[in-house]
Enzyme design. Sequence first.
Site, PDB file in Angstrom:
ATOM      1  N   ARG A  35     101.270 -43.561 -36.540  1.00 24.97           N
ATOM      2  CA  ARG A  35      99.863 -43.191 -37.039  1.00 24.97           C
ATOM      3  C   ARG A  35      99.804 -41.704 -37.538  1.00 24.97           C
ATOM      4  O   ARG A  35      99.073 -41.640 -38.382  1.00 24.97           O
ATOM      5  CB  ARG A  35      98.624 -43.772 -36.065  1.00 24.97           C
ATOM      6  CG  ARG A  35      98.786 -45.270 -35.920  1.00 24.97           C
ATOM      7  CD  ARG A  35      97.301 -45.682 -35.045  1.00 24.97           C
ATOM      8  NE  ARG A  35      97.144 -46.971 -35.448  1.00 24.97           N
ATOM      9  CZ  ARG A  35      96.344 -47.568 -34.660  1.00 24.97           C
ATOM     10  NH1 ARG A  35      95.972 -47.173 -33.602  1.00 24.97           N
ATOM     11  NH2 ARG A  35      95.907 -48.838 -34.865  1.00 24.97           N
ATOM     12  N   LYS A 200      93.660 -57.086 -26.860  1.00 24.27           N
ATOM     13  CA  LYS A 200      92.249 -57.017 -27.303  1.00 24.27           C
ATOM     14  C   LYS A 200      91.844 -58.637 -27.550  1.00 24.27           C
ATOM     15  O   LYS A 200      91.691 -59.014 -28.568  1.00 24.27           O
ATOM     16  CB  LYS A 200      92.219 -56.349 -28.439  1.00 24.27           C
ATOM     17  CG  LYS A 200      92.115 -54.635 -28.148  1.00 24.27           C
ATOM     18  CD  LYS A 200      92.017 -53.678 -29.479  1.00 24.27           C
ATOM     19  CE  LYS A 200      92.247 -52.492 -29.277  1.00 24.27           C
ATOM     20  NZ  LYS A 200      92.508 -51.625 -30.450  1.00 24.27           N
ATOM     21  N   GLY A 356      98.402 -50.884 -33.867  1.00 16.71           N
ATOM     22  CA  GLY A 356      99.201 -49.762 -33.063  1.00 16.71           C
ATOM     23  C   GLY A 356     100.398 -50.271 -32.078  1.00 16.71           C
ATOM     24  O   GLY A 356     101.420 -49.680 -31.986  1.00 16.71           O
TER      25      GLY A 356
HETATM   26  C1  3PG Z   1      93.024 -49.592 -33.076  1.00 17.62           C
HETATM   27  O1  3PG Z   1      93.930 -49.129 -32.570  1.00 17.62           O
HETATM   28  O2  3PG Z   1      93.134 -50.705 -33.287  1.00 17.62           O
HETATM   29  C2  3PG Z   1      92.268 -48.623 -34.048  1.00 17.62           C
HETATM   30  O3  3PG Z   1      92.255 -47.325 -33.714  1.00 17.62           O
HETATM   31  C3  3PG Z   1      90.649 -49.084 -33.657  1.00 17.62           C
HETATM   32  O4  3PG Z   1      90.386 -49.014 -32.301  1.00 17.62           O
HETATM   33  P1  3PG Z   1      89.265 -49.844 -31.611  1.00 17.62           P
HETATM   34  O5  3PG Z   1      89.691 -51.218 -31.678  1.00 17.62           O
HETATM   35  O6  3PG Z   1      89.160 -49.208 -30.233  1.00 17.62           O
HETATM   36  O7  3PG Z   1      88.122 -49.605 -32.616  1.00 17.62           O
HETATM   37 MG    MG Z   2      95.289 -50.773 -31.267  1.00 12.15          MG
END
Ligand code: 3PG
Ligand code: MG
Length: 400
Positions: A35, A200, A356
């Site tokens: 990045r 996530k 990422g």
């Molecule tokens: C990511 O790593 O997806 C981006 O930097 C956004 O981060 P976040 O999901 O914590 O907003």
């Molecule tokens: Mg990420």
Amino acid sequence: MKSINDLGDLKGKRVLIRCDFNVPLDGETITDDGRIKAALPTLKQLTEAGAKVVVMAHLGRPKGEVNPKYSLAPAAKRLGELIDAKVTLAGDVVGESAKGAVAGMAEGDIVMLENVRYEPAEESKVDAEREALAAKYAAFGDVFVSDGFGVVHRKQASVYDVAKLLPNAAGHLVAKEVEVLKKLTETPERPYVVVLGGAKVADKLSVIDNLLKVADTLIIGGGMGYTFQKAKGYEVGTSLLDAEKIDTVTGYMKDAEAAGKGLLIPSDTVVSPSFPSGDGPFEKTTVASDSMPADQMGLDIGPETAKAYADAIMGAKTVFWNGPMGVFEVDDFAAGTKAVAQALADTDAFTVVGGGDSAAAVRQLGFPDDAFGHISTGGGASLEYLEGKTLPGLDVLEGN
Ligand code: 3PG
Ligand code: MG
């Protein structure tokens, strides 16, 4: 969108730029600097033009509190190594340290503000709170450049509100990402396969219904796989689980079937008594997904699943992959992610790797960047773009 080439002569001007330097860290060591490298074309052009460059960025989710664990110090140091310019990290975001650092800049210098998410207003849902913080950011710049593609899906002060206060343009990274992703939304060659994984879980479970509309097959692995397994009535032990989404996920499975879309979930799973920490090798067993022990945790897809996923990828014409299949950082639980990466590298399909962690995974596993059609710096951002959503950080830019 305007490009930075449309901003006129930037010599001596203060350019406030949003970058995404949310890099994976092992302690203070950056494990993938992709990045930061991706931001260099824009940053170099600005410093070489004699601009005074003020960088805004975040790291992790410190939730409005100053926490040294989330300092941008490693990112500032790495940027300093990669670019021929003086890079200074301010001791705060919009306080005395930041003000002093910006006031003292010479042409061609870079000042990075500390993690913008140390400021509670950065991610506030209250517009006025974000706007007040954005005004403080805007005082550091004569123009604003948006180049943090990975964060353009966030309606946050340094991404969205600040753009309304200054003449603005998209940086080269944002322009390039949008160009590639546009191709995927407008004219994907079919079959179009989307592979979803990662940690996530809540974020990504909520994009599945839209992805089911655009893709022909959706492949599920990583942390979110267990919510699907649970929805099928299986034991998932101590695995990552989004219990609130079980009904939603059941709905996705029905929708996919009704629409004649493929929705693949793991048929076997690699389990271990606990999350790996310290040095391996770690205890692990492969079990059928409907026979997970109640006291164990799923940490990777099993070999049968990996083979099925690789086959589906090899049969596609377009593949988008976001999110690792398991805890790829640990050798013992990297096989599933590696199998998916290998299939993407081997297929003749147009392949895009997003996010990422996925980008870090392919590099850490030894794949060269050019084994893939495009490695996007955005995970959530690229997913939401593919869903056809309006991304606040793009929508707000002039010329849109
Ligand atoms: C990511 O790593 O997806 C981006 O930097 C956004 O981060 P976040 O999901 O914590 O907003
Ligand atoms: Mg990420």
